[in-house]
Design an enzyme around this catalytic site. Structure first.
Site, PDB file in Angstrom:
ATOM      1  N   HIS A 120       1.773   4.419  -2.900  1.00  0.00           N
ATOM      2  CA  HIS A 120       2.059   5.968  -2.754  1.00  0.00           C
ATOM      3  C   HIS A 120       3.465   6.512  -2.967  1.00  0.00           C
ATOM      4  O   HIS A 120       3.620   7.612  -4.007  1.00  0.00           O
ATOM      5  CB  HIS A 120       1.658   6.350  -1.330  1.00  0.00           C
ATOM      6  CG  HIS A 120       0.261   6.265  -0.823  1.00  0.00           C
ATOM      7  ND1 HIS A 120      -0.464   6.573  -1.623  1.00  0.00           N
ATOM      8  CD2 HIS A 120      -0.226   5.738   0.186  1.00  0.00           C
ATOM      9  CE1 HIS A 120      -2.029   6.293  -0.969  1.00  0.00           C
ATOM     10  NE2 HIS A 120      -1.479   5.607   0.042  1.00  0.00           N
ATOM     11  N   HIS A 158       0.891  -1.044  -0.117  1.00  0.00           N
ATOM     12  CA  HIS A 158      -0.045  -0.170  -0.138  1.00  0.00           C
ATOM     13  C   HIS A 158       0.809   1.207  -0.020  1.00  0.00           C
ATOM     14  O   HIS A 158       0.834   2.205  -0.828  1.00  0.00           O
ATOM     15  CB  HIS A 158      -0.878  -0.088   1.390  1.00  0.00           C
ATOM     16  CG  HIS A 158      -1.888   1.295   1.449  1.00  0.00           C
ATOM     17  ND1 HIS A 158      -3.191   1.214   0.933  1.00  0.00           N
ATOM     18  CD2 HIS A 158      -1.637   2.193   1.711  1.00  0.00           C
ATOM     19  CE1 HIS A 158      -3.553   2.421   1.173  1.00  0.00           C
ATOM     20  NE2 HIS A 158      -2.569   3.185   1.668  1.00  0.00           N
ATOM     21  N   GLU A 159       1.890   1.238   0.877  1.00  0.00           N
ATOM     22  CA  GLU A 159       2.554   2.542   0.958  1.00  0.00           C
ATOM     23  C   GLU A 159       3.757   2.636  -0.096  1.00  0.00           C
ATOM     24  O   GLU A 159       3.867   3.698  -0.681  1.00  0.00           O
ATOM     25  CB  GLU A 159       3.560   2.570   2.312  1.00  0.00           C
ATOM     26  CG  GLU A 159       2.623   2.403   3.628  1.00  0.00           C
ATOM     27  CD  GLU A 159       1.702   3.805   3.550  1.00  0.00           C
ATOM     28  OE1 GLU A 159       2.119   4.844   3.045  1.00  0.00           O
ATOM     29  OE2 GLU A 159       0.587   3.742   4.397  1.00  0.00           O
ATOM     30  N   ASP A 200      -7.281   7.781   2.413  1.00  0.00           N
ATOM     31  CA  ASP A 200      -6.627   8.106   0.949  1.00  0.00           C
ATOM     32  C   ASP A 200      -7.945   8.647  -0.176  1.00  0.00           C
ATOM     33  O   ASP A 200      -7.571   9.431  -0.660  1.00  0.00           O
ATOM     34  CB  ASP A 200      -6.143   7.103   0.489  1.00  0.00           C
ATOM     35  CG  ASP A 200      -4.694   6.670   1.178  1.00  0.00           C
ATOM     36  OD1 ASP A 200      -4.006   7.625   1.910  1.00  0.00           O
ATOM     37  OD2 ASP A 200      -4.284   5.682   1.203  1.00  0.00           O
TER      38      ASP A 200
END
Length: 337
Positions: free
Chosen positions: A166, A162-163, A242
């Site tokens: 980004h 997930h990170e 988000d």
């Protein structure tokens, strides 16, 4: 001044009447009948919208001075002044710290130095090093670091992808000069977040259309990576903030006149001044924009799926990657569809 000069109201209460009488007397005293050039009155407030307009009109308060948070050069000077008062090591750079503390007030910078001293004490160090300032900055920006053992191995693995979604998009658009550089990406829980990808702070007054689109893509990339690598059924609740941020940016994109398919009749600096019909139109156009950009995110992830997987697994192993480390991993530039 807002403590005694709050905007007057008339709701019939006895307390309000007394309060209004106090302000009226203050207004009379400020006007007076004679001019005394030897008296200078200075008023200060952080809540200008709550101050009675009659109190600060021309004739009573003729000069209004707005003091913003310090810019990068001012922060460097302030930090140099504060650092000179402590036993700082030779590697401490006020210039480097000033570039990474965008939005910090004078009080925030003082807190940063104090926090760095605490970290030095914990290390039993007689000197305060740059690493102590970095730890202090992380605590202020990201929250208190939690024990990563509170998360299961599966949660950490999911968070890494997930990170990395980004972080990968931040690096990609930084490579082509659109977004600010990545400061670090981590899966160490801080505050209420299981992980975070944070950019270096840069003082900005506005953003353009391309930057806004890129910011939305960064917001959508975390969830998109979860869907792409683990399937829709394994999407986590961590995506909610988000998506909220992406929608807010999309609405700003519309009302600031950046959408070519939307009329300029609703262009405004204040979304809440729009009528309900206009807000509905903005919401519908924001949905179209978000769906379009979400497809673009998946296309980019598909083009770079092996590279993203490699970076995410490295993040899972190391917990934290600094921006320049990740940039080295994804160089040359990722392919755009």
């Amino acid at each position: 001044i807002d403590a005694i000069g709050k905007r007057r109201e008339d709701n019939g209460g006895g307390g309000t009447s007394e309060y209004n009488s106090t302000i009226n007397q203050l207004l009379v005293e400020l006007d007076g009948f004679e001019t005394n050039g030897k008296v200078l009155i200075v008023l200060a407030t952080n809540l200008l919208d709550r101050v009675d307009p009659a109190l600060i009109r021309s004739g009573r308060v003729d000069r209004h001075i707005k003091i913003d948070n310090p810019r990068v050069h001012d922060r460097a000077v302030l930090l140099e002044h504060l650092i000179n008062k402590i036993p700082a090591a030779h590697d401490v750079s006020s210039d480097l710290l000033s570039r990474g503390t965008s939005g910090f007030s004078r009080a925030d910078l003082t807190t940063l130095v104090n926090e760095a001293k605490f970290y030095a004490v914990r290390d039993n160090s007689l000197m305060i090093y740059q690493k102590h300032f970095e730890l202090a900055k992380d605590r202020m920006l990201l929250g208190i670091e939690q024990d990563k053992n509170i998360s299961s191995r599966k949660e950490l693995f999911n968070t890494a992808y997930h990170e990395m979604g980004h972080a990968f998009f931040i690096c990609m658009y930084n490579n082509i000069g659109i977004l600010d550089p990545l400061y670090k990406v981590t899966i160490l829980p801080r505050g209420n977040a299981l992980g975070v990808a944070i950019r270096e702070g840069v003082d900005k007054v506005s953003r353009n259309k391309i930057q806004t689109e890129a910011d939305i893509l960064v917001c959508l990339a975390g969830r998109a990576c979860e869907v792409f690598y683990f399937g829709e059924e394994n999407v986590t609740s961590g995506c909610s903030s988000d998506l909220t941020q992406a929608r807010r940016l999309a609405e700003h994109y519309i009302v600031y006149g950046m959408d070519n398919n939307f009329g300029i009749s609703t262009v405004t600096n204040d979304y809440y001044t729009l009528s309900e019909k206009e807000k509905l139109s903005v919401a519908q156009q924001a949905d179209i924009l978000l769906n379009h950009l979400n497809k673009k995110v998946f296309e980019i992830i598909k083009e770079n799926q092996i590279l993203i997987k490699t970076c995410a697994e490295e993040l899972f192993k190391r917990d934290t990657l600094l921006g320049y480390e990740l940039m080295d991993m994804i160089y040359p530039k990722p392919k755009l569809p």
